[in-house]
Write an enzyme that holds these catalytic residues in place. Structure first.
Site, PDB file in Angstrom:
ATOM      1  N   GLU A   1      -9.087  -9.788  -8.470  1.00 51.97           N
ATOM      2  CA  GLU A   1      -8.164  -8.683  -8.183  1.00 51.97           C
ATOM      3  C   GLU A   1      -6.922  -8.760  -9.067  1.00 51.97           C
ATOM      4  O   GLU A   1      -6.434  -7.736  -9.556  1.00 51.97           O
ATOM      5  CB  GLU A   1      -7.788  -8.724  -6.690  1.00 51.97           C
ATOM      6  CG  GLU A   1      -8.973  -8.403  -5.784  1.00 51.97           C
ATOM      7  CD  GLU A   1      -8.765  -8.735  -4.300  1.00 51.97           C
ATOM      8  OE1 GLU A   1      -9.722  -8.578  -3.528  1.00 51.97           O
ATOM      9  OE2 GLU A   1      -7.641  -9.144  -3.927  1.00 51.97           O
TER      10      GLU A   1
ATOM     11  N   THR B   1      -5.470  -7.491  10.619  1.00 55.91           N
ATOM     12  CA  THR B   1      -5.730  -6.168  10.021  1.00 55.91           C
ATOM     13  C   THR B   1      -5.139  -5.059  10.877  1.00 55.91           C
ATOM     14  O   THR B   1      -4.542  -4.117  10.360  1.00 55.91           O
ATOM     15  CB  THR B   1      -7.259  -5.970   9.859  1.00 55.91           C
ATOM     16  OG1 THR B   1      -7.788  -7.067   9.116  1.00 55.91           O
ATOM     17  CG2 THR B   1      -7.567  -4.668   9.158  1.00 55.91           C
TER      18      THR B   1
ATOM     19  N   TYR C   1     -12.826  -1.720  -2.787  1.00 56.15           N
ATOM     20  CA  TYR C   1     -13.267  -1.829  -1.390  1.00 56.15           C
ATOM     21  C   TYR C   1     -14.789  -1.635  -1.262  1.00 56.15           C
ATOM     22  O   TYR C   1     -15.266  -1.268  -0.184  1.00 56.15           O
ATOM     23  CB  TYR C   1     -12.510  -0.823  -0.523  1.00 56.15           C
ATOM     24  CG  TYR C   1     -11.067  -1.239  -0.275  1.00 56.15           C
ATOM     25  CD1 TYR C   1     -10.772  -2.342   0.532  1.00 56.15           C
ATOM     26  CD2 TYR C   1     -10.005  -0.551  -0.843  1.00 56.15           C
ATOM     27  CE1 TYR C   1      -9.455  -2.739   0.761  1.00 56.15           C
ATOM     28  CE2 TYR C   1      -8.687  -0.938  -0.620  1.00 56.15           C
ATOM     29  CZ  TYR C   1      -8.425  -2.031   0.189  1.00 56.15           C
ATOM     30  OH  TYR C   1      -7.127  -2.423   0.416  1.00 56.15           O
TER      31      TYR C   1
ATOM     32  N   LYS D   1       0.829  -1.208   0.000  1.00 54.53           N
ATOM     33  CA  LYS D   1       0.000   0.000   0.000  1.00 54.53           C
ATOM     34  C   LYS D   1       0.868   1.265   0.000  1.00 54.53           C
ATOM     35  O   LYS D   1       2.084   1.189   0.209  1.00 54.53           O
ATOM     36  CB  LYS D   1      -0.942  -0.064   1.210  1.00 54.53           C
ATOM     37  CG  LYS D   1      -1.930  -1.246   1.143  1.00 54.53           C
ATOM     38  CD  LYS D   1      -2.864  -1.245   2.358  1.00 54.53           C
ATOM     39  CE  LYS D   1      -3.910  -2.344   2.269  1.00 54.53           C
ATOM     40  NZ  LYS D   1      -4.851  -2.280   3.429  1.00 54.53           N
TER      41      LYS D   1
ATOM     42  N   HIS E   1      -2.090  -5.478   1.378  1.00 52.24           N
ATOM     43  CA  HIS E   1      -3.377  -6.143   1.145  1.00 52.24           C
ATOM     44  C   HIS E   1      -3.108  -7.602   0.823  1.00 52.24           C
ATOM     45  O   HIS E   1      -2.115  -7.917   0.163  1.00 52.24           O
ATOM     46  CB  HIS E   1      -4.094  -5.500  -0.058  1.00 52.24           C
ATOM     47  CG  HIS E   1      -5.246  -6.315  -0.565  1.00 52.24           C
ATOM     48  ND1 HIS E   1      -6.472  -6.319   0.046  1.00 52.24           N
ATOM     49  CD2 HIS E   1      -5.349  -7.189  -1.610  1.00 52.24           C
ATOM     50  CE1 HIS E   1      -7.282  -7.148  -0.609  1.00 52.24           C
ATOM     51  NE2 HIS E   1      -6.622  -7.693  -1.617  1.00 52.24           N
TER      52      HIS E   1
HETATM   53  P1  IDP Z   1      -7.990  -6.814   5.571  1.00 53.84           P
HETATM   54  O1  IDP Z   1      -7.180  -5.842   4.730  1.00 53.84           O
HETATM   55  O2  IDP Z   1      -7.181  -7.418   6.686  1.00 53.84           O
HETATM   56  O3  IDP Z   1      -8.709  -7.855   4.736  1.00 53.84           O
HETATM   57  P2  IDP Z   1     -10.573  -5.493   5.881  1.00 53.84           P
HETATM   58  O4  IDP Z   1     -11.462  -5.646   7.065  1.00 53.84           O
HETATM   59  O5  IDP Z   1     -10.985  -6.155   4.599  1.00 53.84           O
HETATM   60  O6  IDP Z   1      -9.107  -5.951   6.321  1.00 53.84           O
HETATM   61  O7  IDP Z   1     -10.409  -3.935   5.636  1.00 53.84           O
HETATM   62  C1  IDP Z   1      -9.845  -3.435   4.428  1.00 53.84           C
HETATM   63  C2  IDP Z   1      -8.907  -2.296   4.775  1.00 53.84           C
HETATM   64  O8  IDP Z   1      -9.653  -1.229   5.337  1.00 53.84           O
HETATM   65  C3  IDP Z   1      -7.860  -2.632   5.853  1.00 53.84           C
HETATM   66  O9  IDP Z   1      -6.751  -3.332   5.338  1.00 53.84           O
HETATM   67  C4  IDP Z   1      -7.502  -1.258   6.354  1.00 53.84           C
HETATM   68  O10 IDP Z   1      -6.631  -0.559   5.442  1.00 53.84           O
HETATM   69  C5  IDP Z   1      -8.865  -0.565   6.337  1.00 53.84           C
HETATM   70  N1  IDP Z   1      -9.559  -0.700   7.632  1.00 53.84           N
HETATM   71  C6  IDP Z   1     -10.146  -1.813   8.131  1.00 53.84           C
HETATM   72  N2  IDP Z   1     -10.693  -1.588   9.338  1.00 53.84           N
HETATM   73  C7  IDP Z   1     -10.464  -0.280   9.598  1.00 53.84           C
HETATM   74  C8  IDP Z   1     -10.809   0.568  10.709  1.00 53.84           C
HETATM   75  O11 IDP Z   1     -11.449   0.164  11.695  1.00 53.84           O
HETATM   76  N3  IDP Z   1     -10.385   1.870  10.622  1.00 53.84           N
HETATM   77  C9  IDP Z   1      -9.695   2.361   9.540  1.00 53.84           C
HETATM   78  N4  IDP Z   1      -9.359   1.598   8.490  1.00 53.84           N
HETATM   79  C10 IDP Z   1      -9.732   0.299   8.509  1.00 53.84           C
END
Ligand code: IDP
Ligand code: MG
Length: 139
Positions: free
Chosen positions: A128, A93, A51, A11, A117
């Site tokens: 993707e 995450t 997203y 990222k 990611h």
């Molecule tokens: P992942 O990347 O581990 O699969 P996801 O829940 O799919 O996690 O969330 C996608 C992306 O959104 C995360 O990698 C992070 O960059 C962002 N994100 C997830 N949860 C939060 C949050 O609570 N606050 C701010 N950003 C978040």
């Protein structure tokens, strides 16, 4: 059926902090083969589409701004059990909860700026990967 492939993005924070080399080294040392690789940048609509599953979440706007603010490294990776093993390698995450030695533990600053990611299913890995790479860019 597993495809043995996953998709990753290093990222914008990883590129800004000059961590591309260190993260790719960790990935290849962990047994993943690089099938496709490029430096690129997501547009606003790319990030919104990528997203879309999170578009009702309070952090969606912040997430799109973060993911579009600079270049990313996109890659397709191959290994037996790639999707699951790569999720293990990157860690939780929230880097504060990511296991010792995981990529997010080592390179991420916060739950929003979390370095990498990793696809969450074989189906999404294929979608993707094909979004970023043509057949002639996959080896
Ligand atoms: P992942 O990347 O581990 O699969 P996801 O829940 O799919 O996690 O969330 C996608 C992306 O959104 C995360 O990698 C992070 O960059 C962002 N994100 C997830 N949860 C939060 C949050 O609570 N606050 C701010 N950003 C978040
Ligand atoms: Mg996810």
């Amino acid at each position: 059926m597993s495809t043995n492939k996953t998709f990753t993005m290093l990222k914008p924070d990883s590129v800004e902090k000059r961590n591309i080399g260190a993260i790719l080294e960790k990935i290849t040392a962990s047994g993943f083969r690089i099938v496709a690789l490029k430096l690129t940048q997501l547009t606003h609509s790319d990030a919104e589409a990528f997203y879309a599953v999170h578009n009702e979440r309070p952090f969606f706007g912040e997430l799109v701004t973060y993911m579009t603010r600079g270049p990313i490294v996109a890659a397709i990776l191959e290994k037996e059990n790639a999707v699951e093993d790569f999720r293990t390698l990157i860690g939780a995450t929230n880097p504060a909860e990511a296991a010792e030695g995981t990529i997010r533990n080592m390179f991420a600053d916060s739950i929003s700026e979390n370095a990498v990611h990793g696809s969450d299913s074989d189906e999404n890995a294929a979608i993707e990967g094909q979004f970023h790479f043509s057949a002639r860019e996959m080896f």
